[in-house]
Design a protein around this motif. Structure first.
Motif, mmCIF file in Angstrom:
data_model
loop_
_atom_site.group_PDB
_atom_site.id
_atom_site.type_symbol
_atom_site.label_atom_id
_atom_site.label_comp_id
_atom_site.label_asym_id
_atom_site.label_seq_id
_atom_site.Cartn_x
_atom_site.Cartn_y
_atom_site.Cartn_z
ATOM 1 N N TRP A 42 54.565 18.899 102.383
ATOM 2 C CA TRP A 42 53.578 19.184 101.346
ATOM 3 C C TRP A 42 52.512 20.098 101.919
ATOM 4 C CZ3 TRP A 42 54.514 14.145 103.091
ATOM 5 C CH2 TRP A 42 53.586 13.667 104.042
ATOM 6 N N THR A 43 51.787 20.744 101.032
ATOM 7 C CA THR A 43 50.743 21.670 101.465
ATOM 8 C C THR A 43 49.473 20.893 101.793
ATOM 9 O OG1 THR A 43 50.097 22.012 99.161
ATOM 10 C CG2 THR A 43 51.651 23.590 100.109
ATOM 11 N N GLU A 44 48.568 21.559 102.465
ATOM 12 C CA GLU A 44 47.334 20.903 102.897
ATOM 13 C C GLU A 44 46.507 20.406 101.727
ATOM 14 O OE1 GLU A 44 43.477 21.856 105.798
ATOM 15 O OE2 GLU A 44 45.120 23.287 105.613
ATOM 16 N N ASN A 45 46.518 21.156 100.622
ATOM 17 C CA ASN A 45 45.737 20.733 99.454
ATOM 18 C C ASN A 45 46.494 19.730 98.576
ATOM 19 O OD1 ASN A 45 47.648 22.267 98.173
ATOM 20 N ND2 ASN A 45 46.223 23.813 97.397
ATOM 21 N N LYS A 46 47.710 19.387 98.980
ATOM 22 C CA LYS A 46 48.546 18.387 98.293
ATOM 23 C C LYS A 46 48.823 18.757 96.833
ATOM 24 C CE LYS A 46 46.626 14.768 101.231
ATOM 25 N NZ LYS A 46 45.623 15.658 101.852
ATOM 26 N N LYS A 47 48.892 20.058 96.585
ATOM 27 C CA LYS A 47 49.225 20.532 95.244
ATOM 28 C C LYS A 47 50.683 20.998 95.147
ATOM 29 C CE LYS A 47 45.166 20.046 93.305
ATOM 30 N NZ LYS A 47 44.959 19.100 92.182
ATOM 31 N N ALA A 48 51.340 21.113 96.274
ATOM 32 C CA ALA A 48 52.730 21.576 96.283
ATOM 33 C C ALA A 48 53.489 20.870 97.395
ATOM 34 C CB ALA A 48 52.790 23.095 96.472
ATOM 35 N N GLY A 49 54.799 20.896 97.294
ATOM 36 C CA GLY A 49 55.636 20.260 98.308
ATOM 37 C C GLY A 49 57.047 20.808 98.261
ATOM 38 N N ARG A 50 57.940 20.100 98.919
ATOM 39 C CA ARG A 50 59.319 20.580 98.984
ATOM 40 C C ARG A 50 60.278 19.405 99.033
ATOM 41 N NH1 ARG A 50 60.170 21.544 105.435
ATOM 42 N NH2 ARG A 50 62.244 22.253 104.829
ATOM 43 N N ILE A 51 61.484 19.653 98.586
ATOM 44 C CA ILE A 51 62.611 18.757 98.827
ATOM 45 C C ILE A 51 63.542 19.490 99.781
ATOM 46 C CG2 ILE A 51 64.689 17.761 97.792
ATOM 47 C CD1 ILE A 51 63.101 17.131 95.324
ATOM 48 N N SER A 52 63.901 18.824 100.856
ATOM 49 C CA SER A 52 64.770 19.437 101.865
ATOM 50 C C SER A 52 65.939 18.504 102.144
ATOM 51 C CB SER A 52 63.976 19.697 103.150
ATOM 52 O OG SER A 52 64.801 20.312 104.124
ATOM 53 N N ALA A 53 67.145 19.060 102.141
ATOM 54 C CA ALA A 53 68.338 18.255 102.386
ATOM 55 C C ALA A 53 69.430 19.156 102.956
ATOM 56 C CB ALA A 53 68.812 17.590 101.094
ATOM 57 N N ARG A 54 70.535 18.545 103.314
ATOM 58 C CA ARG A 54 71.725 19.287 103.725
ATOM 59 C C ARG A 54 72.860 18.946 102.767
ATOM 60 N NH1 ARG A 54 70.785 16.982 108.643
ATOM 61 N NH2 ARG A 54 72.855 16.022 108.602
ATOM 62 N N ALA A 55 73.651 19.968 102.433
ATOM 63 C CA ALA A 55 74.772 19.769 101.510
ATOM 64 C C ALA A 55 76.027 20.396 102.102
ATOM 65 C CB ALA A 55 74.457 20.389 100.152
ATOM 66 N N LYS A 56 77.152 20.031 101.557
ATOM 67 C CA LYS A 56 78.428 20.594 101.998
ATOM 68 C C LYS A 56 78.573 22.012 101.454
ATOM 69 C CE LYS A 56 80.746 16.113 102.295
ATOM 70 N NZ LYS A 56 79.465 15.382 102.333
ATOM 71 N N ASP A 57 79.186 22.882 102.245
ATOM 72 C CA ASP A 57 79.417 24.256 101.799
ATOM 73 C C ASP A 57 80.676 24.276 100.931
ATOM 74 O OD1 ASP A 57 79.431 26.941 101.407
ATOM 75 O OD2 ASP A 57 79.880 27.509 103.472
ATOM 76 N N VAL A 58 80.482 24.110 99.641
ATOM 77 C CA VAL A 58 81.610 24.035 98.708
ATOM 78 C C VAL A 58 81.967 25.397 98.132
ATOM 79 C CG1 VAL A 58 81.182 21.636 98.079
ATOM 80 C CG2 VAL A 58 79.997 23.461 96.845
ATOM 81 N N GLY A 59 81.280 26.448 98.596
ATOM 82 C CA GLY A 59 81.533 27.787 98.079
ATOM 83 C C GLY A 59 80.544 28.165 97.000
ATOM 84 N N SER A 60 80.343 29.464 96.837
ATOM 85 C CA SER A 60 79.328 29.927 95.891
ATOM 86 C C SER A 60 79.741 29.699 94.440
ATOM 87 C CB SER A 60 79.047 31.420 96.115
ATOM 88 O OG SER A 60 80.210 32.199 95.874
ATOM 89 N N PHE A 61 81.059 29.626 94.155
ATOM 90 C CA PHE A 61 81.506 29.408 92.776
ATOM 91 C C PHE A 61 81.033 28.043 92.281
ATOM 92 C CE2 PHE A 61 84.741 27.967 89.690
ATOM 93 C CZ PHE A 61 84.606 28.970 88.744
ATOM 94 N N ILE A 62 81.339 26.994 93.060
ATOM 95 C CA ILE A 62 80.874 25.654 92.699
ATOM 96 C C ILE A 62 79.363 25.554 92.902
ATOM 97 C CG2 ILE A 62 81.026 23.203 93.293
ATOM 98 C CD1 ILE A 62 83.937 23.645 93.992
#
Length: 763
Positions: free
Chosen positions: A528-548
């Motif tokens: 999250w940002t210092e002012n706590k007005k924004a943040g992120r979701i971070s994860a890892r996923a399988k590389d299923v290809g750009s079509f999927i």
């Protein structure tokens, strides 16, 4: 062409060579993952701003340590911990995440206590650890494999680490792993991929150059059987390649996964142009021209057609500029200009060489010429008499191929360029199969109501809905976000109960706010940002290809639009994986847009030079055939559109149209001599037909040299372009004469008018 003019052309070529020799700064190889992003794209600009706020999403290395039957062995875990501690000390390592040093907090009325997540201090403690982790929970698939055979270390390296520093860090980590007494391990990540790609590029460049040199020498010997007729043309071709490469380096270019293909491609194109010149020169000698007049006739009659073929080939490559992908764009620009450098080498060096050295002619050549004329004469009669049937066959096949081509999907993967059995690709595949995946997934979060913060309970509820959908949609495991802190505190307040790893009720949330605020202030979380007005979701996923992947992205967008309250939470997908998927999806559209522009330029150039739009369109029509047919073959072979295949169409069109230009140029010259249309078409078919067959054999076999590559992008370029050139030959030999026959009356009328105008000119 006089010997004096040829000499001054030679002087100019030598001067250019000397300039490039003095400006030579050595070969530079580069593989930057981000060179395949769409330049100037709004999503790319957003991501660059996003990572300056949080962090680069792919600056990590995945290290899996394995043991059979499972990892629950005190000696194994102790060695793994020692290895982790050693890696933490390396310059360039910012953080190492694993279960080995992780503590579980417990919150009680007496304060906060920490308990090791993994304890192997005694057999009993190890047994309890094994029982706890094997039951599942937030770490399964994330930092420990579901089969309990691998333990994962996530090594976060310095942000945007340079190539040399990244190579050094990876070597240190690999040496440490090999010396740790842990033989079963897998490694994947940016710094490994970047280093191995550059090493592979260096190997591929040497391979391509060596094979191209051998192939050119063998072909020259097979065609001319004279030491000087092999050596001098070879020197001319090498000079053109040297000029093109030197220009690339002088302007700051580097050899990447695309540009390593430039030398063999330029050699192929240079040899093709050379054969056209020498074929005309030999024909003049067989017609009893003196050597000087044969060279003069060659330069007068072929310089313009060969320049046009070089120009159209160059336009084919330059059309890649419209892709907006850095690597493809500059491959197109530098190779397109390289084709013009090759033409310059031919017209400055070849006339002098032909004037100075003995003529190229032999009785054997004349015997073969008669055989060529006999066979091509029979083919020509069949083509003219079966014209309507031939047109019908071409139209029907093209319609079927066009339908198949429309069914080809766009699909690509993160490490597409590597061969299937490459160790790096196998390790990436391992992490997709054994853990959550190797592909980073990033989502930007911003509070919709300025009066609220990212830790407002209503906002947390929206984040939870979003996390649940992402987990199901992308099949991810552990997800990091501002909600991760909340769930961790709730679990700690419930004595480590894994079922409490969730968003509590609103009342429970209010009770944990004081603890949460203290933890926010005491820890540097990049979620999250210092002012706590924004943040992120971070994860890892399988590389299923750009079509999927693109379908998953669209589902996420639809979910956000329909289910997430934008007044509370605004969501935007970002990250390197998203940008790569987007590049794969858009590159085909961009290539065909650029190809359409190339079509227009080719029609414009030919139309202006030949003063006929009909001729220009006739030259274009047979050259659409190979593109459509190759698209149909791609469907039959289950080959997808992606970065490594879409460029084939731009390259193939630029080269394939050359044969049509040579055919039309020869026909125009024969008509200008006063021959009838039928006779002119026949002579053109016999003379130019031989040349385009030879050049197609040269070009196709030359591009097939790339099929020896371990890089997918080079392999597809070699095979599919070679196939397209064969289809172009079929179209030019069997359909172009039929199309010209349809325009016979108009062409005769036009030619008669030109001849009459010439006769009126004062002599």
């Amino acid at each position: 062409m006089t010997e004096r003019k040829a000499f001054w052309r030679l002087v100019g070529a030598i001067a250019l060579t000397v300039f490039f020799v003095y400006s030579w700064d050595g070969l530079r190889f580069n593989y930057d993952f981000e060179n395949f992003f769409q330049q100037g794209d709004a999503d790319l600009e957003f991501y660059q701003e996003y990572r300056s706020t949080f962090e680069n999403d792919n600056d990590y290395l995945l290290l899996a340590l394995g043991r059979r039957p499972d990892i629950y062995d005190s000696l194994f875990l102790e060695k793994a911990l020692q290895l982790e501690n050693k890696i933490r000390e390396f310059d360039g390592v910012e953080e190492v995440n694993s279960l080995l040093r992780m503590n579980e907090p417990r919150i009680s009325p007496f304060g906060v206590s920490l308990r090791p997540l993994m304890d192997w201090s005694s057999p009993e403690a190890l047994s309890q650890t094994a029982e706890k982790l094997s039951e599942g929970g937030q770490w399964q698939g994330s930092l420990i494999s579901e089969n309990q055979k691998y333990l994962l270390l996530v090594i976060r390296n310095q942000q945007l680490i340079g190539k040399e520093a990244g190579d050094s860090l990876y070597r240190s980590i690999e040496d440490a792993v090999q010396n740790a007494g842990l033989p079963d391990y897998k490694i994947a990540g940016k710094i490994r991929a970047q280093g191995e790609f550059v090493s592979l590029l260096q190997e591929e460049f040497t391979l391509f150059l060596g094979l191209a040199v051998i192939w050119v020498l063998l072909l020259l010997w097979a065609l001319y059987r004279s030491w000087w007729a092999v050596l001098l043309p070879f020197i001319i071709i090498v000079m053109g390649v040297f000029w093109a490469g030197s220009f690339l380096l002088a302007t700051g270019g580097q050899l990447d996964v695309m540009l390593v293909m430039q030398p063999p491609i330029l050699m192929v194109i240079g040899l093709s142009g050379l054969v056209h010149f020498l074929n005309h020169y030999q024909q003049s000698l067989r017609d009893s021209f003196p050597k000087e007049k044969a060279v003069f006739a060659m330069c007068k009659e072929l310089t313009l057609p060969v320049f046009l073929t070089a120009l159209t080939t160059s336009l084919g490559f330059l059309s890649l500029y419209f892709t907006n992908i850095y690597s493809l764009r500059w491959f197109g620009v530098y190779t397109g200009l390289g084709v013009l450098f090759m033409f310059l080498a031919l017209v400055t060096l070849l006339p002098w060489a032909l004037l100075v050295f003995p003529p190229l002619s032999s009785p054997k050549n004349q015997v073969w010429a008669r055989r060529w004329d006999r066979v091509l004469g029979l083919v020509f009669k069949k083509v003219i008499t079966k014209g309507s049937r031939i047109s019908l066959i071409f139209v029907v096949i093209s319609l079927v191929a066009g339908y198949f081509m429309s069914q080809v999907k766009t699909n690509g993967y993160i490490v597409d360029s590597l061969p299937q059995d490459h160790p790096l690709k196998e390790d990436f595949r391992f992490f997709d199969q054994t853990f959550d995946g190797s592909k980073p997934l990033e989502v930007f979060l911003e509070v919709g109501d300025p009066e609220r913060g990212i830790f407002d309970y209503a906002v947390m509820q929206e984040i939870k809905k979003l996390e649940d959908f992402i987990s199901n949609n992308y099949a991810t495991g552990a997800i990091l976000s501002p909600l991760t802190l909340v769930k961790g505190i709730n679990k700690a307040q419930n004595r480590g109960n894994p079922n409490a790893y969730t968003l509590p009720s609103e009342a429970g949330y209010e009770r944990m706010v004081p603890v949460m605020e203290r933890w926010i202030n005491e820890n540097e979380w990049k979620l999250w940002t210092e002012n706590k007005k924004a943040g992120r979701i971070s994860a890892r996923a399988k590389d299923v290809g750009s079509f999927i992947g693109y379908q998953q992205h669209e589902k996420l967008s639809a979910f956000v639009a329909n289910e997430v309250d934008e007044n509370l939470l605004q969501v935007r997908l970002t990250g390197t994986s998203f940008l790569i998927d987007k590049s794969h999806e858009q590159v085909t559209q961009k290539v065909f847009s650029g190809l359409g522009f190339a079509f227009l330029l080719v029609v414009l150039v030919i139309g202006l030079l030949y003063k006929s739009w009909r001729v220009a369109l006739i030259a274009l029509l047979p050259n659409v055939i190979p593109l459509v047919w190759v698209g149909g073959v791609m469907f039959l072979l289950d080959v997808d559109f992606k970065l490594s295949t879409s460029i084939v169409f731009a390259i193939a069109f630029g080269i394939a149209v050359d044969d049509s230009i040579h055919f039309l140029s020869s026909l125009r010259m024969q008509l200008a001599k006063g021959l009838s249309f039928e006779k002119s078409l026949c002579v053109t078919f016999l003379t130019t037909g031989k040349a385009i067959i030879l050049t197609t054999i040269i070009l196709s076999s030359g591009f097939l040299v790339l099929a020896f590559s371990n890089l997918e992008i080079a392999w597809f370029t070699g095979v599919l372009v070679g196939l397209a050139l064969f289809f172009a030959l079929v179209a030019d030999l069997f359909w172009l004469p039929v199309l010209l026959k349809y325009l016979q009356k108009w062409i005769q009328k036009r030619t008669s008018a030109v001849i009459q105008d010439r006769q009126k000119l004062p002599k």
